[in-house]
Design a protein around this motif. Structure first.
Motif, PDB file in Angstrom:
ATOM      1  N   GLU A   1       0.818  -1.264   0.364  1.00  0.00           N
ATOM      2  CA  GLU A   1      -0.147   0.333  -0.273  1.00  0.00           C
ATOM      3  C   GLU A   1       0.859   1.555   0.444  1.00  0.00           C
ATOM      4  OE1 GLU A   1      -3.688   2.309   3.000  1.00  0.00           O
ATOM      5  OE2 GLU A   1      -2.629  -0.192   3.293  1.00  0.00           O
ATOM      6  N   LEU A   2       1.583   1.188   0.892  1.00  0.00           N
ATOM      7  CA  LEU A   2       2.710   2.170   1.266  1.00  0.00           C
ATOM      8  C   LEU A   2       3.466   2.548  -0.391  1.00  0.00           C
ATOM      9  CD1 LEU A   2       4.259   2.051   4.166  1.00  0.00           C
ATOM     10  CD2 LEU A   2       2.491   4.240   3.451  1.00  0.00           C
ATOM     11  N   LEU A   3       4.347   1.503  -1.147  1.00  0.00           N
ATOM     12  CA  LEU A   3       5.113   1.879  -2.359  1.00  0.00           C
ATOM     13  C   LEU A   3       3.666   1.581  -3.803  1.00  0.00           C
ATOM     14  CD1 LEU A   3       7.272   0.936  -4.078  1.00  0.00           C
ATOM     15  CD2 LEU A   3       6.271  -1.043  -4.679  1.00  0.00           C
ATOM     16  N   TYR A   4       2.569   1.554  -3.577  1.00  0.00           N
ATOM     17  CA  TYR A   4       1.232   2.430  -4.446  1.00  0.00           C
ATOM     18  C   TYR A   4       1.186   4.020  -4.159  1.00  0.00           C
ATOM     19  CZ  TYR A   4      -2.475   3.101  -6.783  1.00  0.00           C
ATOM     20  OH  TYR A   4      -3.603   3.387  -7.273  1.00  0.00           O
TER      21      TYR A   4
ATOM     22  N   HIS B   1       2.650   7.177  -6.896  1.00  0.00           N
ATOM     23  CA  HIS B   1       0.327   7.641  -7.036  1.00  0.00           C
ATOM     24  C   HIS B   1       0.058   8.413  -6.146  1.00  0.00           C
ATOM     25  CE1 HIS B   1       1.346   2.866  -8.626  1.00  0.00           C
ATOM     26  NE2 HIS B   1       0.129   3.471  -9.296  1.00  0.00           N
ATOM     27  N   ASP B   2      -0.619   9.344  -7.811  1.00  0.00           N
ATOM     28  CA  ASP B   2      -1.119  11.046  -6.923  1.00  0.00           C
ATOM     29  C   ASP B   2      -2.856   9.875  -6.852  1.00  0.00           C
ATOM     30  OD1 ASP B   2      -1.999  13.507  -7.053  1.00  0.00           O
ATOM     31  OD2 ASP B   2      -4.046  12.483  -8.619  1.00  0.00           O
ATOM     32  N   SER B   3      -2.908  10.719  -5.064  1.00  0.00           N
ATOM     33  CA  SER B   3      -3.812  10.248  -4.408  1.00  0.00           C
ATOM     34  C   SER B   3      -5.094  10.693  -5.047  1.00  0.00           C
ATOM     35  CB  SER B   3      -3.754  10.339  -2.534  1.00  0.00           C
ATOM     36  OG  SER B   3      -3.957  12.278  -3.713  1.00  0.00           O
ATOM     37  N   LEU B   4      -5.451  11.132  -5.611  1.00  0.00           N
ATOM     38  CA  LEU B   4      -6.521  11.949  -5.908  1.00  0.00           C
ATOM     39  C   LEU B   4      -7.091  10.971  -8.113  1.00  0.00           C
ATOM     40  CD1 LEU B   4      -9.106  13.513  -6.417  1.00  0.00           C
ATOM     41  CD2 LEU B   4      -8.136  15.185  -8.075  1.00  0.00           C
ATOM     42  N   THR B   5      -6.461  10.712  -8.806  1.00  0.00           N
ATOM     43  CA  THR B   5      -6.050  10.324  -9.330  1.00  0.00           C
ATOM     44  C   THR B   5      -6.290   9.169 -10.008  1.00  0.00           C
ATOM     45  OG1 THR B   5      -4.660  11.439 -10.773  1.00  0.00           O
ATOM     46  CG2 THR B   5      -6.255  12.939 -10.942  1.00  0.00           C
TER      47      THR B   5
ATOM     48  N   ARG C   1       4.442  12.943  -9.758  1.00  0.00           N
ATOM     49  CA  ARG C   1       6.123  13.645 -10.021  1.00  0.00           C
ATOM     50  C   ARG C   1       7.534  12.143 -10.051  1.00  0.00           C
ATOM     51  NH1 ARG C   1       8.648  18.386 -11.936  1.00  0.00           N
ATOM     52  NH2 ARG C   1       6.310  19.468 -11.948  1.00  0.00           N
ATOM     53  N   GLY C   2       7.276  11.983  -8.676  1.00  0.00           N
ATOM     54  CA  GLY C   2       9.001  11.078  -8.179  1.00  0.00           C
ATOM     55  C   GLY C   2       8.740  10.014  -9.773  1.00  0.00           C
ATOM     56  N   ALA C   3       7.852   9.523  -9.245  1.00  0.00           N
ATOM     57  CA  ALA C   3       7.619   7.435  -9.942  1.00  0.00           C
ATOM     58  C   ALA C   3       7.184   8.634 -11.956  1.00  0.00           C
ATOM     59  CB  ALA C   3       6.419   7.129  -9.899  1.00  0.00           C
ATOM     60  N   ALA C   4       7.318   8.958 -11.907  1.00  0.00           N
ATOM     61  CA  ALA C   4       8.000   9.850 -13.739  1.00  0.00           C
ATOM     62  C   ALA C   4       9.083   9.583 -13.699  1.00  0.00           C
ATOM     63  CB  ALA C   4       6.598  11.375 -13.649  1.00  0.00           C
TER      64      ALA C   4
ATOM     65  N   ALA D   1       1.598   7.856 -18.060  1.00  0.00           N
ATOM     66  CA  ALA D   1       0.820   8.988 -17.672  1.00  0.00           C
ATOM     67  C   ALA D   1       0.417   9.549 -16.523  1.00  0.00           C
ATOM     68  CB  ALA D   1      -0.485   8.885 -18.002  1.00  0.00           C
ATOM     69  N   ALA D   2       1.099  10.761 -16.193  1.00  0.00           N
ATOM     70  CA  ALA D   2       1.464  10.952 -14.881  1.00  0.00           C
ATOM     71  C   ALA D   2       0.502  12.409 -14.270  1.00  0.00           C
ATOM     72  CB  ALA D   2       3.176  11.445 -13.977  1.00  0.00           C
ATOM     73  N   ARG D   3       0.269  12.672 -12.776  1.00  0.00           N
ATOM     74  CA  ARG D   3      -0.724  13.643 -12.592  1.00  0.00           C
ATOM     75  C   ARG D   3       0.487  14.531 -12.198  1.00  0.00           C
ATOM     76  NH1 ARG D   3      -4.403  15.921  -8.004  1.00  0.00           N
ATOM     77  NH2 ARG D   3      -4.234  17.864  -8.416  1.00  0.00           N
ATOM     78  N   LEU D   4       1.492  15.912 -12.379  1.00  0.00           N
ATOM     79  CA  LEU D   4       2.701  16.072 -11.828  1.00  0.00           C
ATOM     80  C   LEU D   4       2.103  17.447 -10.774  1.00  0.00           C
ATOM     81  CD1 LEU D   4       4.976  17.191 -14.684  1.00  0.00           C
ATOM     82  CD2 LEU D   4       4.666  15.132 -13.907  1.00  0.00           C
ATOM     83  N   GLY D   5       0.822  17.814 -10.479  1.00  0.00           N
ATOM     84  CA  GLY D   5       0.768  18.809  -9.523  1.00  0.00           C
ATOM     85  C   GLY D   5      -0.581  19.719 -10.432  1.00  0.00           C
ATOM     86  N   GLY D   6      -1.221  20.009  -9.662  1.00  0.00           N
ATOM     87  CA  GLY D   6      -2.738  21.246  -9.923  1.00  0.00           C
ATOM     88  C   GLY D   6      -3.413  20.503 -10.907  1.00  0.00           C
ATOM     89  N   ASP D   7      -3.939  21.131 -12.356  1.00  0.00           N
ATOM     90  CA  ASP D   7      -4.127  20.525 -13.379  1.00  0.00           C
ATOM     91  C   ASP D   7      -3.309  20.271 -14.504  1.00  0.00           C
ATOM     92  OD1 ASP D   7      -3.334  23.288 -14.064  1.00  0.00           O
ATOM     93  OD2 ASP D   7      -4.922  23.405 -15.223  1.00  0.00           O
ATOM     94  N   GLU D   8      -2.040  19.709 -14.088  1.00  0.00           N
ATOM     95  CA  GLU D   8      -0.822  19.438 -15.298  1.00  0.00           C
ATOM     96  C   GLU D   8      -0.606  17.563 -15.193  1.00  0.00           C
ATOM     97  OE1 GLU D   8       3.237  20.902 -14.758  1.00  0.00           O
ATOM     98  OE2 GLU D   8       2.147  23.545 -15.242  1.00  0.00           O
TER      99      GLU D   8
END
Length: 776
Positions: free
Chosen positions: A343-346, A350-354, A359-362, A418-425
């Motif tokens: 669970e911690l690795l995930y 991963h982004d908690s919302l989407t 960013r780190g994984a990307a 596919a990654a979410r870097l933050g906000g709407d990016e």
């Protein structure tokens, strides 16, 4: 009987006997040590009493001798008649009878009249005498420090019948006395001083090295309160006795620690031997008992260690009782740790919302691919996402981001990551290059099909793209360049931009400008130039436009449009405006002192026009320099007005009411129209240079200038044409009845000194500029 851990612990309690024995031994040793130390302290106190009694005996001997001398008739007569030789002879004779080290005669005020010591002077004696005597009128008995030597001293007044002098006799507290005291008490003694001349040992029976180690303790002797204390790295137990009233001279008795510790050490060695034997027996017993317990515990320890390392090679030992329960607990813990680690690795990747990669994984995945493959990166940004949050609420904004994340997985072609870097990016990673057409296709796939608050929604998405050949760039640089591409995409009509070589340097230049601008304003790296505005009807010049210039120490000349635009985006434009207004108004004040009546126009930004404090700040500045508001003009662009028309019109109205002339700059290139112009409280319209520079050749430009001038005049506004460069253009502008012109035809922007000279020349030769036109 011994299957349970509880039963075995009962047996193990036997080993506590060893601990009790050790505790008893330590208590015994501690008591003995304390008793030995108390005996040593008692020895010190007895020795101190002996020492003090010896001093009293010496004091009695001195008092008798000095009293006899003070009552001697011949001596009193010699003192009264100031027979110096007789006085000195008597002092030496009486001093030798009792072996006194110092005999002296003082005046009633304490001045030195005679002394058996040639080293003494009046300054050494007088202050010490007055301090020791105080208000006493009889015999003075004290320990004194004179000329660096310490004396046990007795002073007696010489009366005839009034006090005509003081005679004193003293024994030196020297090495000989210290040896005598050591012979009596069998203890070492040191005479020390702690006064204005520093901390020093005067005499001591200790060796030189030991004396040196005593020096750091001297300043703190007064804090011992005449109680024994450890000194010289615990080699001695010492007792300090103050010998004088001012506590400047001390006697320190030293009792060697080795004396009282010898018996303690002998008994301690015997007890240690007994305790060691008992401990050996206890250890043997504990070993026999623990042997039956440690084997399963060792296996459990190995199993727990494997759990900590994330391995499963160790076998769970079979055991009964509490150890068996512990083993089963460890096994369950292993299963729980595996679940939590997953669970911690995930969550870490991963982004908690989407649910997309973060960013780190990307960045880690990108770092793996860049050395071995061609990579195509896309950075997506939802245009006006903040307005969606403001209008529909954050819950709907989060829902939109989640829908966007699902859409990214449905794209064709499907991204490697596919990654979410933050906000709407959002970042899309592919292992192939993209063309502009392919990016447009992806943008179309992301445009529509979203549902918020039961309403369909279409999005505008900005896309920055970067095609990377294998091994050409690092992951951090790739993300940074992709950010640059996205910044450019937001400014493009199609909202798509590819990273171009050299944009890094441009971005770095922008960062340098933004970083250095505040300091440049404070250090006056920037300066102002003034471009004349010539009145065509009067053929005179009484106004100018102030323009800012910056020569950067590294970048050289930085165009105003460049750093002003960056300052507006970064929110620093207020600093530039404040500096500009201060500089221009200060220059206007100087010109007014010189008799030059010039009106100067300053440009304002959109940010300035939304600052409700601006009118008050300008009024305060004009008042500070004692200038009328008519000397200042302000120019604003159409675009700045359109940012917030209601707020801007309100502020412009306040400025107009103050008597400041207002102008619309670069008219014709913005978003407004002449119909909108009538709502603005301005006095002047400035036609942009784009319509002026080719007015003599371009009929369309000429018609626009003519129509603008006529309509502006019909609204009661003056018209200024910018960018006049030749004589033919001047004729056209005169024909269309423009009020004022500015441009290189008359003058380029000038520094304040050169502008003053130009004004003088123009006022003398202005007809020549216009006569050229009539001669054509």
């Amino acid at each position: 009987m011994f299957d349970s851990l509880r039963s075995r612990l009962v047996v193990s309690l036997i080993s506590l006997l060893t601990i009790l024995a050790l505790a008893s031994g330590l208590a015994t040793l501690s008591t003995m040590k304390k008793d030995s130390e108390q005996q040593a302290q008692q020895v010190l106190k007895v020795a101190a009493n002996v020492f003090l009694q010896a001093l009293d005996n010496r004091a009695s001997q001195l008092s008798s001798s000095v009293s006899i001398l003070a009552s001697d008739f011949g001596f009193r007569r010699a003192v009264a008649t100031a027979e110096q030789e007789t006085i000195l002879s008597v002092l030496e004779n009486h001093g030798s009878r009792v072996n006194a080290d110092l005999v002296l005669l003082l005046s009633p005020a304490g001045d030195l009249l005679a002394s058996t010591s040639p080293d003494l002077n009046n300054d050494d004696v007088k202050s010490v005498f007055l301090q020791s005597k105080g208000n006493q009128s009889g015999t003075v008995n004290d320990i004194l420090v004179l000329a660096g030597n310490s004396y046990q001293f007795v002073l007696v007044p010489v009366k005839a019948p009034q006090t005509i002098a003081w005679v004193g006799m003293g024994f030196s507290l020297n090495k000989q006395l210290a040896e005598q005291i050591k012979g009596i008490t069998d203890l070492d003694i040191s005479f020390t001083t702690n006064g204005d001349r520093g901390n020093q040992t005067l005499h001591s029976t200790l060796d030189t090295d030991t004396q040196q180690s005593l020096l750091p303790l001297l300043p703190s002797l007064v804090e011992t309160r005449q109680q024994p204390f450890s000194s010289n790295e615990d080699k001695f137990l010492s007792l300090a006795l103050a010998l004088d009233k001012q506590q400047l001279l001390w006697a320190v008795l030293h009792y060697p620690s080795s004396r009282w510790q010898e018996s303690y050490q002998d008994i301690r060695q015997q007890l240690l031997g007994i305790f060691g034997f008992s401990l050996t027996l206890a250890l043997l017993l504990a070993f026999v008992i623990a042997r039956s317990i440690t084997q399963p515990l060792r296996l459990l320890s190995n199993f727990a260690s494997q759990i900590g390392q994330g391995q499963t090679t160790a076998d769970l030992p079979e055991a009964k009782g509490e150890i068996g329960v512990l083993g089963n607990t460890l096994y369950k813990m292993q299963q729980d740790i595996r679940s939590r680690e997953a669970e911690l690795l995930y969550q870490a990747e991963h982004d908690s919302l989407t649910g997309l990669k973060n960013r780190g994984a990307a960045e880690r995945r990108l770092a793996e691919l860049l050395p071995s493959a061609n990579v195509g990166l896309l950075l997506l940004n939802i245009k006006n996402f903040r307005h969606i949050n403001d209008a529909l609420g954050f819950a709907n904004g989060d829902s939109l981001l989640q829908q966007m994340a699902q859409r990214l997985h449905q794209l064709n072609p499907t991204p490697v990551l596919a990654a979410r870097l933050g906000g709407d990016e959002f970042l899309l990673l592919y292992t192939h290059y993209f063309s502009a057409e392919q990016v447009e296709q992806l943008k179309l796939q992301l445009r529509s099909g979203y549902l918020l608050a039961d309403s369909p929604l279409s999005l505008k998405v900005s896309i920055g793209a970067y095609n990377i050949s294998l091994g050409s760039v690092h992951a951090n640089d790739a993300i940074r360049r992709l950010d640059i591409a996205l910044s450019h995409a937001k400014e493009q009509p199609g909202l798509v931009a590819f990273y171009q070589q050299g944009q890094d340097e441009s971005h770095q230049r922008e960062l340098t400008i933004l970083r250095d601008l505040p300091a440049a304003l404070q250090q006056n790296q920037l300066f102002v130039v003034y471009q004349p505005k010539v009145d065509l009807q009067q053929q005179s010049c009484h106004s100018a436009e102030a323009l800012i210039r910056w020569v950067h120490p590294e970048l050289g000349f930085v165009p105003p449009d460049e750093f002003i635009k960056l300052a507006e985006h970064a929110g620093n434009i207020a600093l530039v405006t404040e500096w500009m207004l201060n500089t221009v108004i200060a220059q206007l004040a100087l010109w007014y002192q010189q008799g030059k009546r010039i009106k100067v126009a300053v440009n304002l930004s959109a940010h300035d026009l939304t600052n409700p404090q601006l009118p008050a700040d300008i009024a305060a500045l004009l008042q500070c320099y004692h200038l009328p508001s008519s000397v200042l003009a302000l120019e604003v662009t159409e675009g700045a007005v359109m940012q917030d028309p209601k707020q801007v019109i309100q502020i412009l109205t306040q400025l107009r009411d103050m008597g400041i002339e207002l102008a619309i700059d670069d008219f014709g290139t913005g978003q407004s129209s002449l119909a909108y112009l009538k709502q603005l409280p301005v006095h002047e319209v400035k036609i942009d240079r784009a319509f002026i520079k080719d007015i003599e050749h371009n009929q369309d430009d000429a018609l626009i200038v003519s129509a603008t001038t006529q309509l502006a005049h019909s609204l009661g506004l003056k018209v200024t044409a910018e960018g006049l460069e030749n004589l033919a253009g001047l004729a056209k502008l005169q024909q269309y009845q423009c009020d004022k012109v500015q441009g290189y035809f008359f003058s380029k922007p000038l520094t304040s000194e050169v502008f003053g000279e130009w004004l003088q020349q123009f006022s003398e030769k202005s007809p020549e500029w216009f006569e050229q036109e009539s001669n054509q």
